[in-house]
Motif scaffolding. Sequence first.
Motif, PDB file in Angstrom:
ATOM      1  N   GLN A  86       0.813  -1.213   0.000  1.00 58.58           N
ATOM      2  CA  GLN A  86       0.000   0.000   0.000  1.00 58.58           C
ATOM      3  C   GLN A  86       0.848   1.266   0.000  1.00 58.58           C
ATOM      4  O   GLN A  86       0.311   2.369  -0.006  1.00 58.58           O
ATOM      5  CB  GLN A  86      -0.939   0.014   1.214  1.00 58.58           C
ATOM      6  N   VAL A  87       2.181   1.126   0.029  1.00 57.40           N
ATOM      7  CA  VAL A  87       3.076   2.283   0.023  1.00 57.40           C
ATOM      8  C   VAL A  87       3.606   2.485  -1.390  1.00 57.40           C
ATOM      9  O   VAL A  87       4.271   1.608  -1.951  1.00 57.40           O
ATOM     10  CB  VAL A  87       4.248   2.091   1.009  1.00 57.40           C
ATOM     11  N   HIS A  88       3.314   3.650  -1.981  1.00 57.01           N
ATOM     12  CA  HIS A  88       3.703   3.953  -3.357  1.00 57.01           C
ATOM     13  C   HIS A  88       4.762   5.062  -3.373  1.00 57.01           C
ATOM     14  O   HIS A  88       4.874   5.841  -2.423  1.00 57.01           O
ATOM     15  CB  HIS A  88       2.482   4.378  -4.164  1.00 57.01           C
ATOM     16  N   THR A  89       5.501   5.130  -4.464  1.00 58.36           N
ATOM     17  CA  THR A  89       6.582   6.119  -4.585  1.00 58.36           C
ATOM     18  C   THR A  89       6.454   6.903  -5.878  1.00 58.36           C
ATOM     19  O   THR A  89       7.435   7.157  -6.562  1.00 58.36           O
ATOM     20  CB  THR A  89       7.953   5.415  -4.525  1.00 58.36           C
ATOM     21  N   PRO A 119      10.523   5.400  11.981  1.00 57.71           N
ATOM     22  CA  PRO A 119       9.504   5.008  10.994  1.00 57.71           C
ATOM     23  C   PRO A 119       9.573   5.866   9.737  1.00 57.71           C
ATOM     24  O   PRO A 119      10.059   6.999   9.754  1.00 57.71           O
ATOM     25  CB  PRO A 119       8.179   5.245  11.742  1.00 57.71           C
ATOM     26  N   ILE A 120       9.082   5.318   8.646  1.00 59.47           N
ATOM     27  CA  ILE A 120       8.977   6.096   7.414  1.00 59.47           C
ATOM     28  C   ILE A 120       7.830   7.094   7.561  1.00 59.47           C
ATOM     29  O   ILE A 120       7.004   6.986   8.476  1.00 59.47           O
ATOM     30  CB  ILE A 120       8.748   5.195   6.186  1.00 59.47           C
ATOM     31  N   ARG A 121       7.785   8.091   6.679  1.00 59.43           N
ATOM     32  CA  ARG A 121       6.687   9.062   6.662  1.00 59.43           C
ATOM     33  C   ARG A 121       5.921   8.907   5.354  1.00 59.43           C
ATOM     34  O   ARG A 121       6.532   8.844   4.285  1.00 59.43           O
ATOM     35  CB  ARG A 121       7.206  10.501   6.761  1.00 59.43           C
ATOM     36  N   VAL A 122       4.597   8.838   5.458  1.00 57.10           N
ATOM     37  CA  VAL A 122       3.756   8.687   4.283  1.00 57.10           C
ATOM     38  C   VAL A 122       2.598   9.675   4.364  1.00 57.10           C
ATOM     39  O   VAL A 122       2.344  10.279   5.403  1.00 57.10           O
ATOM     40  CB  VAL A 122       3.212   7.244   4.152  1.00 57.10           C
ATOM     41  N   GLU A 123       1.892   9.792   3.239  1.00 55.13           N
ATOM     42  CA  GLU A 123       0.688  10.616   3.173  1.00 55.13           C
ATOM     43  C   GLU A 123      -0.389   9.804   2.471  1.00 55.13           C
ATOM     44  O   GLU A 123      -0.123   9.153   1.459  1.00 55.13           O
ATOM     45  CB  GLU A 123       0.968  11.910   2.392  1.00 55.13           C
ATOM     46  N   ALA A 124      -1.613   9.835   3.009  1.00 51.37           N
ATOM     47  CA  ALA A 124      -2.700   9.088   2.387  1.00 51.37           C
ATOM     48  C   ALA A 124      -3.003   9.648   0.997  1.00 51.37           C
ATOM     49  O   ALA A 124      -3.024  10.855   0.793  1.00 51.37           O
ATOM     50  CB  ALA A 124      -3.947   9.165   3.270  1.00 51.37           C
ATOM     51  N   ARG A 125      -3.188   8.751   0.045  1.00 55.71           N
ATOM     52  CA  ARG A 125      -3.505   9.175  -1.322  1.00 55.71           C
ATOM     53  C   ARG A 125      -4.935   9.710  -1.385  1.00 55.71           C
ATOM     54  O   ARG A 125      -5.826   9.234  -0.679  1.00 55.71           O
ATOM     55  CB  ARG A 125      -3.336   8.014  -2.306  1.00 55.71           C
ATOM     56  N   ALA A 126      -5.153  10.671  -2.261  1.00 52.98           N
ATOM     57  CA  ALA A 126      -6.465  11.312  -2.351  1.00 52.98           C
ATOM     58  C   ALA A 126      -7.546  10.339  -2.800  1.00 52.98           C
ATOM     59  O   ALA A 126      -8.709  10.475  -2.403  1.00 52.98           O
ATOM     60  CB  ALA A 126      -6.386  12.499  -3.308  1.00 52.98           C
ATOM     61  N   ASP A 127      -7.173   9.334  -3.603  1.00 52.98           N
ATOM     62  CA  ASP A 127      -8.180   8.393  -4.101  1.00 52.98           C
ATOM     63  C   ASP A 127      -8.409   7.218  -3.160  1.00 52.98           C
ATOM     64  O   ASP A 127      -9.167   6.299  -3.476  1.00 52.98           O
ATOM     65  CB  ASP A 127      -7.784   7.880  -5.488  1.00 52.98           C
ATOM     66  N   GLY A 128      -7.735   7.229  -1.997  1.00 50.50           N
ATOM     67  CA  GLY A 128      -7.943   6.178  -1.008  1.00 50.50           C
ATOM     68  C   GLY A 128      -7.302   4.854  -1.346  1.00 50.50           C
ATOM     69  O   GLY A 128      -7.645   3.825  -0.738  1.00 50.50           O
ATOM     70  N   LEU A 133       4.876   7.683  -0.333  1.00 48.60           N
ATOM     71  CA  LEU A 133       6.050   7.836   0.519  1.00 48.60           C
ATOM     72  C   LEU A 133       6.554   9.273   0.480  1.00 48.60           C
ATOM     73  O   LEU A 133       6.686   9.869  -0.586  1.00 48.60           O
ATOM     74  CB  LEU A 133       7.154   6.886   0.051  1.00 48.60           C
ATOM     75  N   ILE A 134       6.833   9.831   1.650  1.00 46.40           N
ATOM     76  CA  ILE A 134       7.389  11.177   1.758  1.00 46.40           C
ATOM     77  C   ILE A 134       8.850  11.118   2.210  1.00 46.40           C
ATOM     78  O   ILE A 134       9.716  11.756   1.639  1.00 46.40           O
ATOM     79  CB  ILE A 134       6.576  12.041   2.745  1.00 46.40           C
ATOM     80  N   GLN A 135       9.122  10.327   3.245  1.00 42.84           N
ATOM     81  CA  GLN A 135      10.486  10.191   3.761  1.00 42.84           C
ATOM     82  C   GLN A 135      10.744   8.726   4.091  1.00 42.84           C
ATOM     83  O   GLN A 135       9.876   8.032   4.613  1.00 42.84           O
ATOM     84  CB  GLN A 135      10.669  11.025   5.040  1.00 42.84           C
ATOM     85  N   VAL A 157       5.273  -2.196   7.350  1.00 43.08           N
ATOM     86  CA  VAL A 157       6.354  -1.285   7.731  1.00 43.08           C
ATOM     87  C   VAL A 157       5.810  -0.228   8.686  1.00 43.08           C
ATOM     88  O   VAL A 157       4.735   0.339   8.450  1.00 43.08           O
ATOM     89  CB  VAL A 157       6.977  -0.626   6.486  1.00 43.08           C
ATOM     90  N   PRO A 158       6.511   0.064   9.788  1.00 50.31           N
ATOM     91  CA  PRO A 158       6.083   1.139  10.695  1.00 50.31           C
ATOM     92  C   PRO A 158       6.126   2.485   9.985  1.00 50.31           C
ATOM     93  O   PRO A 158       7.125   2.826   9.337  1.00 50.31           O
ATOM     94  CB  PRO A 158       7.108   1.070  11.835  1.00 50.31           C
ATOM     95  N   ALA A 159       5.049   3.247  10.097  1.00 52.77           N
ATOM     96  CA  ALA A 159       4.960   4.516   9.368  1.00 52.77           C
ATOM     97  C   ALA A 159       4.190   5.551  10.164  1.00 52.77           C
ATOM     98  O   ALA A 159       3.286   5.220  10.943  1.00 52.77           O
ATOM     99  CB  ALA A 159       4.290   4.302   8.011  1.00 52.77           C
ATOM    100  N   LEU A 160       4.562   6.807   9.976  1.00 58.26           N
ATOM    101  CA  LEU A 160       3.797   7.944  10.475  1.00 58.26           C
ATOM    102  C   LEU A 160       3.019   8.511   9.300  1.00 58.26           C
ATOM    103  O   LEU A 160       3.608   8.859   8.275  1.00 58.26           O
ATOM    104  CB  LEU A 160       4.728   9.010  11.060  1.00 58.26           C
ATOM    105  N   VAL A 161       1.709   8.591   9.437  1.00 53.46           N
ATOM    106  CA  VAL A 161       0.860   9.099   8.365  1.00 53.46           C
ATOM    107  C   VAL A 161       0.696  10.610   8.549  1.00 53.46           C
ATOM    108  O   VAL A 161       0.008  11.065   9.464  1.00 53.46           O
ATOM    109  CB  VAL A 161      -0.514   8.404   8.365  1.00 53.46           C
ATOM    110  N   LEU A 162       1.351  11.376   7.694  1.00 53.96           N
ATOM    111  CA  LEU A 162       1.311  12.826   7.793  1.00 53.96           C
ATOM    112  C   LEU A 162      -0.038  13.352   7.318  1.00 53.96           C
ATOM    113  O   LEU A 162      -0.682  12.753   6.448  1.00 53.96           O
ATOM    114  CB  LEU A 162       2.428  13.442   6.951  1.00 53.96           C
TER     115      LEU A 162
END
Length: 371
Positions: A86-89, A119-128, A133-135, A157-162
């Motif tokens: 579920q993590v895209h780049t 943990p990595i940093r991610v942002e939820a995609r607008a289309d759900g 991936l941010i960092q 993977v452990p992640a913080l959702v920004l």
Amino acid sequence: MTRKKRIFDVEMPDDTPQAAPAASEPDAGQGARRGPMASAISENASALQARNAAAAAIRAENDELAHAFVAMKAAGQVVEAIPLDQVHTYLLTRERLGSDDPELDDLVTSIREVGLSNPIRVEARADGTGYELIQGFRRLSAYRVLAEEDPETWGRVPALVLPRGEDVAGLYRRMVDENVVRKDLSFAEMANAAQNYAADPATPVNDLQGAVKALFQSAPYSKRSYIRAFARMLDLIGDCLMYPTEIPRKLGVDLARELEDRPELVGRIRDDLRDWDMRSIHDELEVLRRHVGVDRYMDDGPVTPAPSKPVRAGLADRGKTKTTFDLRTARGRVKCTAAVGRLEIKIDRDFSTMDRARLERAIAALIDGLD
């Protein structure tokens, strides 16, 4: 003679009923006594009151914690275990220059043995459909390697959702700042990041000067000038370099200046490196130093004077020529180092437990297959 009657003075209790003292009038001798039933009711009432007070305090604390958790999660401060698929780049361009990351194996080993501390940093995609991936590109890459070995253990993977809403320019800045602070980026990689930023239509600038200024605001002017010099150098010869991240600062800056002052150097460097797939880091740096002037770079480390033509594999300095590469096999990732008279293979396996005859046959087949 008359006998006299003897009279005894005896006090008898009074049989007249007396009214019970009122509850508000305590007995002069001792406190009023309550029956067993009244005492039990009073004690139960006190206990119930205490339990209600404790339950109310727990509910208030839980409400406070729930509100705090929601606020922290909305601010991207809660670690979540996110499935790797579920993590895209796609949102940010972040390709690393040159060959495969030589330190990725070390990171994989570290995570396998002690876990992921950042943990990595991610942002939820607008289309759900997952997260962008941010960092943490290298950390994500390491988890993907581990997941190939054991999907059940390393599939999340452990992640913080920004929080969503930050523009692409700000997300680029986050990505670059983290790597600069942790000193993961070479000058070539910083230059490449600035080039990607300027080329991205979602960012507010489209020139290298503005990109470097936007991405590296906290860097001193001298460092920003070095990054711009590396970017100019990469524009001219970056596609023919195998190890741009290994170019020292001074060599890269002077090389950029020489390439601009002497355009003919571009063709010469390209000719020297063309079709030389087995060159080492040392070989490539020697070509660059020779074209700029080898005597300028003694502060980069010991320099061996380069011959007029690049030394091809097999004729190079036996102590310095080597090639390092990684392979993906059915038994996992294999790191190989090939040099003159030496071939080293590293894999997560204990070869001392193998049958010796079988190991000898495998090595003999490998050597015979090299002819």
